[in-house]
Design a protein around this motif. Structure first.
Motif, PDB file in Angstrom:
ATOM      1  N   PHE A 119       0.861  -1.186   0.000  1.00 27.65           N
ATOM      2  CA  PHE A 119       0.000   0.000   0.000  1.00 27.65           C
ATOM      3  C   PHE A 119       0.894   1.232   0.000  1.00 27.65           C
ATOM      4  O   PHE A 119       1.928   1.264   0.662  1.00 27.65           O
ATOM      5  CB  PHE A 119      -0.903   0.039   1.237  1.00 27.65           C
ATOM      6  CG  PHE A 119      -1.674   1.333   1.359  1.00 27.65           C
ATOM      7  CD1 PHE A 119      -2.911   1.466   0.748  1.00 27.65           C
ATOM      8  CD2 PHE A 119      -1.146   2.420   2.043  1.00 27.65           C
ATOM      9  CE1 PHE A 119      -3.612   2.665   0.831  1.00 27.65           C
ATOM     10  CE2 PHE A 119      -1.843   3.617   2.130  1.00 27.65           C
ATOM     11  CZ  PHE A 119      -3.071   3.741   1.519  1.00 27.65           C
ATOM     12  N   ALA A 120       0.479   2.259  -0.745  1.00 19.50           N
ATOM     13  CA  ALA A 120       1.179   3.544  -0.704  1.00 19.50           C
ATOM     14  C   ALA A 120       0.155   4.665  -0.670  1.00 19.50           C
ATOM     15  O   ALA A 120      -0.945   4.557  -1.246  1.00 19.50           O
ATOM     16  CB  ALA A 120       2.099   3.707  -1.910  1.00 19.50           C
ATOM     17  N   THR A 121       0.497   5.724   0.014  1.00 20.86           N
ATOM     18  CA  THR A 121      -0.357   6.911   0.092  1.00 20.86           C
ATOM     19  C   THR A 121      -0.879   7.268  -1.284  1.00 20.86           C
ATOM     20  O   THR A 121      -0.125   7.364  -2.252  1.00 20.86           O
ATOM     21  CB  THR A 121       0.449   8.103   0.655  1.00 20.86           C
ATOM     22  OG1 THR A 121       0.922   7.771   1.960  1.00 20.86           O
ATOM     23  CG2 THR A 121      -0.399   9.352   0.713  1.00 20.86           C
ATOM     24  N   LYS A 122      -2.190   7.487  -1.390  1.00 22.64           N
ATOM     25  CA  LYS A 122      -2.795   7.901  -2.648  1.00 22.64           C
ATOM     26  C   LYS A 122      -2.599   9.405  -2.845  1.00 22.64           C
ATOM     27  O   LYS A 122      -2.859  10.204  -1.942  1.00 22.64           O
ATOM     28  CB  LYS A 122      -4.287   7.566  -2.663  1.00 22.64           C
ATOM     29  CG  LYS A 122      -4.593   6.088  -2.462  1.00 22.64           C
ATOM     30  CD  LYS A 122      -4.079   5.238  -3.624  1.00 22.64           C
ATOM     31  CE  LYS A 122      -4.539   3.790  -3.515  1.00 22.64           C
ATOM     32  NZ  LYS A 122      -3.897   3.066  -2.413  1.00 22.64           N
ATOM     33  N   GLY A 123      -2.150   9.763  -4.041  1.00 26.17           N
ATOM     34  CA  GLY A 123      -1.970  11.187  -4.332  1.00 26.17           C
ATOM     35  C   GLY A 123      -1.009  11.821  -3.347  1.00 26.17           C
ATOM     36  O   GLY A 123       0.083  11.323  -3.096  1.00 26.17           O
ATOM     37  N   ILE A 129      -4.767  15.095   8.098  1.00 23.45           N
ATOM     38  CA  ILE A 129      -5.973  14.356   7.714  1.00 23.45           C
ATOM     39  C   ILE A 129      -5.601  13.205   6.782  1.00 23.45           C
ATOM     40  O   ILE A 129      -6.069  12.077   6.931  1.00 23.45           O
ATOM     41  CB  ILE A 129      -6.999  15.282   7.030  1.00 23.45           C
ATOM     42  CG1 ILE A 129      -7.465  16.372   8.000  1.00 23.45           C
ATOM     43  CG2 ILE A 129      -8.191  14.486   6.502  1.00 23.45           C
ATOM     44  CD1 ILE A 129      -8.338  17.431   7.364  1.00 23.45           C
ATOM     45  N   GLY A 130      -4.737  13.475   5.825  1.00 20.20           N
ATOM     46  CA  GLY A 130      -4.384  12.484   4.818  1.00 20.20           C
ATOM     47  C   GLY A 130      -3.665  11.271   5.370  1.00 20.20           C
ATOM     48  O   GLY A 130      -3.922  10.135   4.946  1.00 20.20           O
ATOM     49  N   VAL A 131      -2.748  11.472   6.322  1.00 20.83           N
ATOM     50  CA  VAL A 131      -2.033  10.327   6.899  1.00 20.83           C
ATOM     51  C   VAL A 131      -2.984   9.388   7.642  1.00 20.83           C
ATOM     52  O   VAL A 131      -2.931   8.170   7.426  1.00 20.83           O
ATOM     53  CB  VAL A 131      -0.867  10.803   7.787  1.00 20.83           C
ATOM     54  CG1 VAL A 131      -0.312   9.650   8.621  1.00 20.83           C
ATOM     55  CG2 VAL A 131       0.243  11.406   6.931  1.00 20.83           C
ATOM     56  N   LEU A 136      -5.876   4.136   7.555  1.00 21.08           N
ATOM     57  CA  LEU A 136      -7.139   3.411   7.668  1.00 21.08           C
ATOM     58  C   LEU A 136      -7.495   2.676   6.380  1.00 21.08           C
ATOM     59  O   LEU A 136      -8.394   1.841   6.366  1.00 21.08           O
ATOM     60  CB  LEU A 136      -8.261   4.377   8.071  1.00 21.08           C
ATOM     61  CG  LEU A 136      -8.155   4.886   9.512  1.00 21.08           C
ATOM     62  CD1 LEU A 136      -9.111   6.047   9.746  1.00 21.08           C
ATOM     63  CD2 LEU A 136      -8.428   3.760  10.511  1.00 21.08           C
ATOM     64  N   ALA A 137      -6.771   2.972   5.299  1.00 21.86           N
ATOM     65  CA  ALA A 137      -6.969   2.246   4.038  1.00 21.86           C
ATOM     66  C   ALA A 137      -6.061   1.029   3.934  1.00 21.86           C
ATOM     67  O   ALA A 137      -6.163   0.256   2.981  1.00 21.86           O
ATOM     68  CB  ALA A 137      -6.715   3.185   2.857  1.00 21.86           C
TER      69      ALA A 137
END
Length: 433
Positions: A119-123, A129-131, A136-137
């Motif tokens: 998994f890698a951070t999207k965008g 908020i994003g982290v 959670l994904a």
């Protein structure tokens, strides 16, 4: 409701949303607040659109048992992510830096995916908020996660590290960016170095560009035990060599003290990306991938979103690198266009934002650097650049003015560098190139 109870509800169907425009049926909707919005007011709408539960922090919007009332929705989201992270027994690689962190994150994903469910951070979901949303994904099938962390003020990386709890980490580089928030270059180093602080405290593994004096200074000050070095000099664990950059990069890399050299032809442009490629090779090698797997991942990665992206138009080759810009990334982009072998070149630069008191001098330095490069057209756009008029170059106050000038006098049969801060909307210039 305790965080353990909320986590129990999340585990029933681990889907989270913060935007009613993108509701996934069965998700938990977190009603966040901002300066100009209050998502509590959309709680009912989220339920209508298929959310299973909504988390609110204003009692008037907790209409029935599907509404979970908390004291602060953002804190609840962050606490839930922190709790979920604690249940994950996998390597988590934290990535930050002034330039190249998103490209490096994508390269890591491309390489590690050759062997692991990654998994890698999207965008660029890399903030407070994003982290949490990224964590959670991460589901129970994930074997490795790459979490990008951004910052524009002190203690932000420390806060994000406390949530993501990285077992491994790297800072791509440190440079002059977000100076309004960091105050100075030393402030940038201190803020980014908070990732090193976390790795030191938790016995994590650090990957470091071994030829970067700033990163070396930051690492030595902390005496981290587990360090893997990558770079271009022979004393690195992963030793690389830039072979070509015209405009795509070809590099050689090998393990220290080994003679076998891996030759990799990538779809990346920008000589400054060579060290990001080596970072991915270093992480892949440390996590057990073969050289063949690493090379396949590196060669498969295709950049998007106007980050070091080569776009072929009807008559030009455009290096589209206008997602973001700061003093160090601008200088690196200019070094790259100067290095590239092309019959005819053009340089189009737009203003850098959030440069604080150093804005005037940093824009001046870039104009001086750019006009020294052999190029048929040198075009500067924005009010900050407009303050530095030089003979032999073109200056326009707005992107629209530059567009009109390019329509009146088109650039053809050229390799073009197109770089600016996102707010300059340089995608509008692509229409006339």
């Amino acid at each position: 409701m305790t965080i353990e109870e909320l986590y129990g509800r999340y585990k029933e169907l681990p889907l989270v949303s913060t935007d009613t425009r993108n509701i996934t049926p069965g998700c938990i909707f977190f009603a966040l607040k901002g300066e100009k919005f209050n998502a509590n007011t959309f709680a009912a709408q989220a339920l209508e659109r298929g959310a299973r539960l909504v988390v609110v922090d204003e009692a008037q919007y907790a209409e029935d048992e599907r509404c979970i009332l908390v004291s602060d929705v953002l804190l609840a989201l962050q606490d839930l992510a922190r709790f979920h992270r604690a249940q994950l027994n996998i390597p988590i690689i934290g990535v930050t830096g002034t330039n190249g962190k998103t490209t490096t994150k994508e390269l890591l994903h491309a390489v590690l995916s050759q062997r692991y469910k990654t998994f890698a951070t999207k965008g660029n979901l890399n903030n407070h908020i994003g982290v949490p949303l990224s964590l959670l994904a991460v589901d129970g099938h994930t074997e490795v996660a790459v979490i990008e962390m951004g910052a524009n003020h002190q203690r932000e990386i420390a806060f994000l590290s406390a949530i993501a709890a990285p077992t491994h980490g790297l800072i791509t580089n440190v440079g002059k960016a977000h100076l309004e928030g960091f105050g100075s270059f030393e402030g940038v180093k201190k803020a980014k170095g908070e990732l090193y602080d976390y790795l030191k405290l938790h016995n994590g593994v650090l990957f470091i560009q071994g030829d970067n004096p700033h990163l070396q200074e930051m690492e030595k000050a902390r005496q981290i035990d587990q360090v893997v070095r990558y770079g271009f000099s022979a004393d690195n664990n992963i030793v690389g060599q830039l072979v070509h950059a015209n405009p795509f990069l070809t590099i050689n890399w090998r393990l220290q003290h080994e003679e076998v050299v891996n030759n990799v032809s990538t779809q990346l442009t920008g000589s400054y990306n060579a060290e990001n490629i080596l970072a991915a090779a270093a992480v892949g090698n440390f996590l057990g991938l073969s050289a063949s797997e690493i090379n396949q991942g590196l060669e498969a990665y295709t950049p998007t979103n106007n980050r070091s992206q080569v776009v072929q138009t009807a008559t030009n080759t455009v290096i589209a690198d206008y997602y973001n810009a700061n003093a160090s990334s601008m200088a690196a982009a200019l070094d790259n266009i100067a290095f590239i072998d092309a019959n005819q070149k053009a340089i189009l630069l737009g203003d850098m934002f959030e440069m604080g008191d150093e804005s005037y001098i940093e824009h001046q330095k870039l104009v001086e650097k750019a006009v020294a490069i052999t190029a048929a057209r040198k075009i500067f756009v924005g009010q900050a650049f407009f303050a530095h008029q030089y003979a032999g170059a073109e200056f326009y106050e707005t992107t629209e003015e530059a567009k009109h000038a390019l329509q009146a006098r088109p650039i053809t049969h050229s390799t073009i560098l197109l770089k600016a801060s996102r707010g300059m909307a340089f995608e509008r210039l692509m229409e006339v190139l």
